[in-house]
Design a protein around this motif. Structure first.
Motif, PDB file in Angstrom:
ATOM      1  N   GLU A   1      -1.742  -8.550  -5.805  1.00  0.00           N
ATOM      2  CA  GLU A   1      -2.444  -7.621  -4.881  1.00  0.00           C
ATOM      3  C   GLU A   1      -3.106  -6.643  -5.624  1.00  0.00           C
ATOM      4  O   GLU A   1      -2.361  -6.270  -6.621  1.00  0.00           O
ATOM      5  CB  GLU A   1      -1.021  -7.083  -3.985  1.00  0.00           C
ATOM      6  N   LEU A   2      -4.021  -6.166  -5.204  1.00  0.00           N
ATOM      7  CA  LEU A   2      -4.825  -4.833  -5.681  1.00  0.00           C
ATOM      8  C   LEU A   2      -4.804  -3.765  -4.723  1.00  0.00           C
ATOM      9  O   LEU A   2      -4.749  -3.992  -3.390  1.00  0.00           O
ATOM     10  CB  LEU A   2      -6.380  -5.304  -5.916  1.00  0.00           C
ATOM     11  N   SER A   3      -3.950  -2.820  -5.069  1.00  0.00           N
ATOM     12  CA  SER A   3      -3.287  -1.869  -4.515  1.00  0.00           C
ATOM     13  C   SER A   3      -3.898  -0.368  -4.541  1.00  0.00           C
ATOM     14  O   SER A   3      -3.980  -0.104  -5.698  1.00  0.00           O
ATOM     15  CB  SER A   3      -1.749  -1.661  -4.476  1.00  0.00           C
ATOM     16  N   LEU A   4      -4.174   0.265  -3.420  1.00  0.00           N
ATOM     17  CA  LEU A   4      -4.481   1.712  -3.374  1.00  0.00           C
ATOM     18  C   LEU A   4      -3.540   2.192  -2.556  1.00  0.00           C
ATOM     19  O   LEU A   4      -3.284   2.312  -1.306  1.00  0.00           O
ATOM     20  CB  LEU A   4      -6.052   1.735  -2.386  1.00  0.00           C
TER      21      LEU A   4
ATOM     22  N   PHE B   1       8.411   1.234   2.645  1.00  0.00           N
ATOM     23  CA  PHE B   1       7.766   1.761   1.693  1.00  0.00           C
ATOM     24  C   PHE B   1       6.593   2.889   2.294  1.00  0.00           C
ATOM     25  O   PHE B   1       6.196   3.552   1.216  1.00  0.00           O
ATOM     26  CB  PHE B   1       7.473   1.084   0.566  1.00  0.00           C
ATOM     27  N   GLY B   2       6.099   2.826   3.262  1.00  0.00           N
ATOM     28  CA  GLY B   2       4.929   3.711   3.773  1.00  0.00           C
ATOM     29  C   GLY B   2       3.927   3.065   4.651  1.00  0.00           C
ATOM     30  O   GLY B   2       4.474   1.958   5.413  1.00  0.00           O
ATOM     31  N   TYR B   3       3.176   3.678   5.105  1.00  0.00           N
ATOM     32  CA  TYR B   3       2.126   3.276   6.279  1.00  0.00           C
ATOM     33  C   TYR B   3       1.070   2.329   5.425  1.00  0.00           C
ATOM     34  O   TYR B   3       0.447   2.993   4.628  1.00  0.00           O
ATOM     35  CB  TYR B   3       1.582   4.402   6.643  1.00  0.00           C
ATOM     36  N   THR B   4       0.865   1.084   5.795  1.00  0.00           N
ATOM     37  CA  THR B   4      -0.044   0.254   5.031  1.00  0.00           C
ATOM     38  C   THR B   4      -0.799  -0.766   5.939  1.00  0.00           C
ATOM     39  O   THR B   4      -0.387  -0.960   7.190  1.00  0.00           O
ATOM     40  CB  THR B   4       0.865  -0.574   4.227  1.00  0.00           C
ATOM     41  N   PHE B   5      -1.635  -1.269   5.525  1.00  0.00           N
ATOM     42  CA  PHE B   5      -2.313  -2.701   5.822  1.00  0.00           C
ATOM     43  C   PHE B   5      -2.595  -3.305   4.681  1.00  0.00           C
ATOM     44  O   PHE B   5      -2.793  -3.075   3.573  1.00  0.00           O
ATOM     45  CB  PHE B   5      -3.327  -2.344   6.820  1.00  0.00           C
TER      46      PHE B   5
ATOM     47  N   LYS C   1     -11.024 -10.037   6.274  1.00  0.00           N
ATOM     48  CA  LYS C   1      -9.831 -10.600   6.923  1.00  0.00           C
ATOM     49  C   LYS C   1      -8.900  -9.814   6.718  1.00  0.00           C
ATOM     50  O   LYS C   1      -8.179  -9.484   5.638  1.00  0.00           O
ATOM     51  CB  LYS C   1      -9.640 -12.092   6.108  1.00  0.00           C
ATOM     52  N   ILE C   2      -8.226  -9.399   7.861  1.00  0.00           N
ATOM     53  CA  ILE C   2      -7.010  -8.563   7.841  1.00  0.00           C
ATOM     54  C   ILE C   2      -5.734  -9.441   8.032  1.00  0.00           C
ATOM     55  O   ILE C   2      -5.597 -10.094   8.848  1.00  0.00           O
ATOM     56  CB  ILE C   2      -7.019  -7.308   8.816  1.00  0.00           C
ATOM     57  N   GLU C   3      -4.921  -9.266   6.889  1.00  0.00           N
ATOM     58  CA  GLU C   3      -3.576  -9.945   6.994  1.00  0.00           C
ATOM     59  C   GLU C   3      -2.342  -9.292   7.936  1.00  0.00           C
ATOM     60  O   GLU C   3      -1.573  -9.868   8.270  1.00  0.00           O
ATOM     61  CB  GLU C   3      -2.992 -10.247   5.604  1.00  0.00           C
ATOM     62  N   LEU C   4      -2.596  -7.879   7.591  1.00  0.00           N
ATOM     63  CA  LEU C   4      -1.383  -7.094   8.017  1.00  0.00           C
ATOM     64  C   LEU C   4      -1.999  -5.728   8.673  1.00  0.00           C
ATOM     65  O   LEU C   4      -2.911  -5.196   8.065  1.00  0.00           O
ATOM     66  CB  LEU C   4      -0.404  -6.613   6.978  1.00  0.00           C
ATOM     67  N   GLU C   5      -2.071  -5.593  10.067  1.00  0.00           N
ATOM     68  CA  GLU C   5      -2.684  -4.610  10.564  1.00  0.00           C
ATOM     69  C   GLU C   5      -1.735  -3.376  10.119  1.00  0.00           C
ATOM     70  O   GLU C   5      -0.761  -3.254   9.879  1.00  0.00           O
ATOM     71  CB  GLU C   5      -2.565  -4.503  12.222  1.00  0.00           C
ATOM     72  N   PRO C   6      -2.536  -2.071  10.368  1.00  0.00           N
ATOM     73  CA  PRO C   6      -1.974  -0.778   9.934  1.00  0.00           C
ATOM     74  C   PRO C   6      -0.420  -0.700  10.638  1.00  0.00           C
ATOM     75  O   PRO C   6      -0.418  -0.809  12.110  1.00  0.00           O
ATOM     76  CB  PRO C   6      -2.678   0.190  10.356  1.00  0.00           C
ATOM     77  N   GLN C   7       0.589  -0.397   9.846  1.00  0.00           N
ATOM     78  CA  GLN C   7       1.882  -0.192  10.427  1.00  0.00           C
ATOM     79  C   GLN C   7       2.822   0.364   9.417  1.00  0.00           C
ATOM     80  O   GLN C   7       2.389   0.481   8.210  1.00  0.00           O
ATOM     81  CB  GLN C   7       2.441  -1.561  10.667  1.00  0.00           C
ATOM     82  N   MET C   8       3.867   1.128   9.955  1.00  0.00           N
ATOM     83  CA  MET C   8       4.793   1.608   8.979  1.00  0.00           C
ATOM     84  C   MET C   8       5.800   0.676   8.457  1.00  0.00           C
ATOM     85  O   MET C   8       6.505  -0.013   9.180  1.00  0.00           O
ATOM     86  CB  MET C   8       5.330   2.910   9.655  1.00  0.00           C
ATOM     87  N   LEU C   9       5.898   0.635   7.273  1.00  0.00           N
ATOM     88  CA  LEU C   9       7.198  -0.403   6.657  1.00  0.00           C
ATOM     89  C   LEU C   9       7.891   0.680   5.736  1.00  0.00           C
ATOM     90  O   LEU C   9       7.754   1.572   5.678  1.00  0.00           O
ATOM     91  CB  LEU C   9       6.414  -1.436   5.678  1.00  0.00           C
TER      92      LEU C   9
ATOM     93  N   ARG D   1      -5.112 -10.458  -2.260  1.00  0.00           N
ATOM     94  CA  ARG D   1      -4.693  -9.298  -1.277  1.00  0.00           C
ATOM     95  C   ARG D   1      -5.144  -7.943  -1.714  1.00  0.00           C
ATOM     96  O   ARG D   1      -5.227  -7.535  -3.092  1.00  0.00           O
ATOM     97  CB  ARG D   1      -3.235  -9.265  -1.075  1.00  0.00           C
ATOM     98  N   LEU D   2      -5.595  -7.308  -0.769  1.00  0.00           N
ATOM     99  CA  LEU D   2      -6.075  -5.783  -1.048  1.00  0.00           C
ATOM    100  C   LEU D   2      -5.347  -4.872  -0.075  1.00  0.00           C
ATOM    101  O   LEU D   2      -5.389  -4.960   1.144  1.00  0.00           O
ATOM    102  CB  LEU D   2      -7.507  -5.736  -0.588  1.00  0.00           C
ATOM    103  N   ARG D   3      -4.225  -4.115  -0.692  1.00  0.00           N
ATOM    104  CA  ARG D   3      -3.358  -3.429   0.209  1.00  0.00           C
ATOM    105  C   ARG D   3      -3.711  -1.942   0.047  1.00  0.00           C
ATOM    106  O   ARG D   3      -4.039  -1.367  -0.989  1.00  0.00           O
ATOM    107  CB  ARG D   3      -1.971  -3.608  -0.276  1.00  0.00           C
ATOM    108  N   VAL D   4      -3.806  -1.330   1.244  1.00  0.00           N
ATOM    109  CA  VAL D   4      -3.725   0.337   1.334  1.00  0.00           C
ATOM    110  C   VAL D   4      -2.724   0.742   1.877  1.00  0.00           C
ATOM    111  O   VAL D   4      -2.311   0.283   2.859  1.00  0.00           O
ATOM    112  CB  VAL D   4      -5.259   0.514   1.928  1.00  0.00           C
ATOM    113  N   CYS D   5      -2.079   1.806   1.217  1.00  0.00           N
ATOM    114  CA  CYS D   5      -0.659   2.148   1.565  1.00  0.00           C
ATOM    115  C   CYS D   5      -0.618   3.677   1.047  1.00  0.00           C
ATOM    116  O   CYS D   5      -0.641   4.068   0.058  1.00  0.00           O
ATOM    117  CB  CYS D   5       0.360   1.523   0.932  1.00  0.00           C
ATOM    118  N   ALA D   6      -0.005   4.400   2.290  1.00  0.00           N
ATOM    119  CA  ALA D   6       0.290   5.850   2.247  1.00  0.00           C
ATOM    120  C   ALA D   6       1.632   5.771   1.781  1.00  0.00           C
ATOM    121  O   ALA D   6       2.594   5.670   2.591  1.00  0.00           O
ATOM    122  CB  ALA D   6       0.101   6.663   3.431  1.00  0.00           C
ATOM    123  N   THR D   7       2.004   5.628   0.351  1.00  0.00           N
ATOM    124  CA  THR D   7       3.638   5.418  -0.035  1.00  0.00           C
ATOM    125  C   THR D   7       4.427   6.669   0.375  1.00  0.00           C
ATOM    126  O   THR D   7       3.940   7.707   0.073  1.00  0.00           O
ATOM    127  CB  THR D   7       3.600   5.234  -1.383  1.00  0.00           C
TER     128      THR D   7
END
Length: 126
Positions: free
Chosen positions: A67-70, A101-105, A91-99, A114-120
């Motif tokens: 995963e390459l993560s921002l 560890f933070g809000y992510t997609f 291609k979106i694997e995970l729609e934006p949602q709160m997990l 995988r390309l993850r964007v996350c407000a940790t």
């Protein structure tokens, strides 16, 4: 001390992946060679794209398992980037949602990386 300054991902077609990352990062590669392209990500940290069937030693048959993560963004920035990437038809694997560890997609590049964007949410670590 070992201090990595780059990540190289194996791709099926370096031209397709270079075009993809040029659009995704909104920048041209800083270097290109036959079967290889390099993008500056931050400071002196680079992303290399390597044609998988041209590397020595041979690449494993399976790639795309990382995963390459921002993760230094706000929740609003997550939503903004998500909207921009949807317009680029990622291609979106995970729609934006709160997990936990933070809000992510999560999206994928053309090779399934995988390309993850996350407000940790780091408040639980303080």
């Amino acid at each position: 001390m070992f201090k990595p300054n780059s990540i190289i991902i194996y791709v099926k077609n370096v031209d397709i992946s270079t075009d993809f990352y040029t659009k995704l990062l909104a920048q041209d590669p800083i270097e290109t060679y036959p079967g290889f392209a390099v993008f500056l990500l931050k400071d002196e940290f680079v992303l290399g794209l390597q044609q998988a069937d041209e590397i020595t030693p041979k690449a494993p048959k399976h790639y795309g398992g990382f995963e390459l993560s921002l993760s230094d963004v706000t929740k609003d920035e997550v939503d903004k980037i998500y909207s921009e990437w949807k317009k680029l038809n990622l291609k979106i694997e995970l729609e934006p949602q709160m997990l936990d560890f933070g809000y992510t997609f999560v999206a994928n590049d053309p090779d399934g990386h995988r390309l993850r964007v996350c407000a940790t949410d780091t408040s639980k670590f303080e």
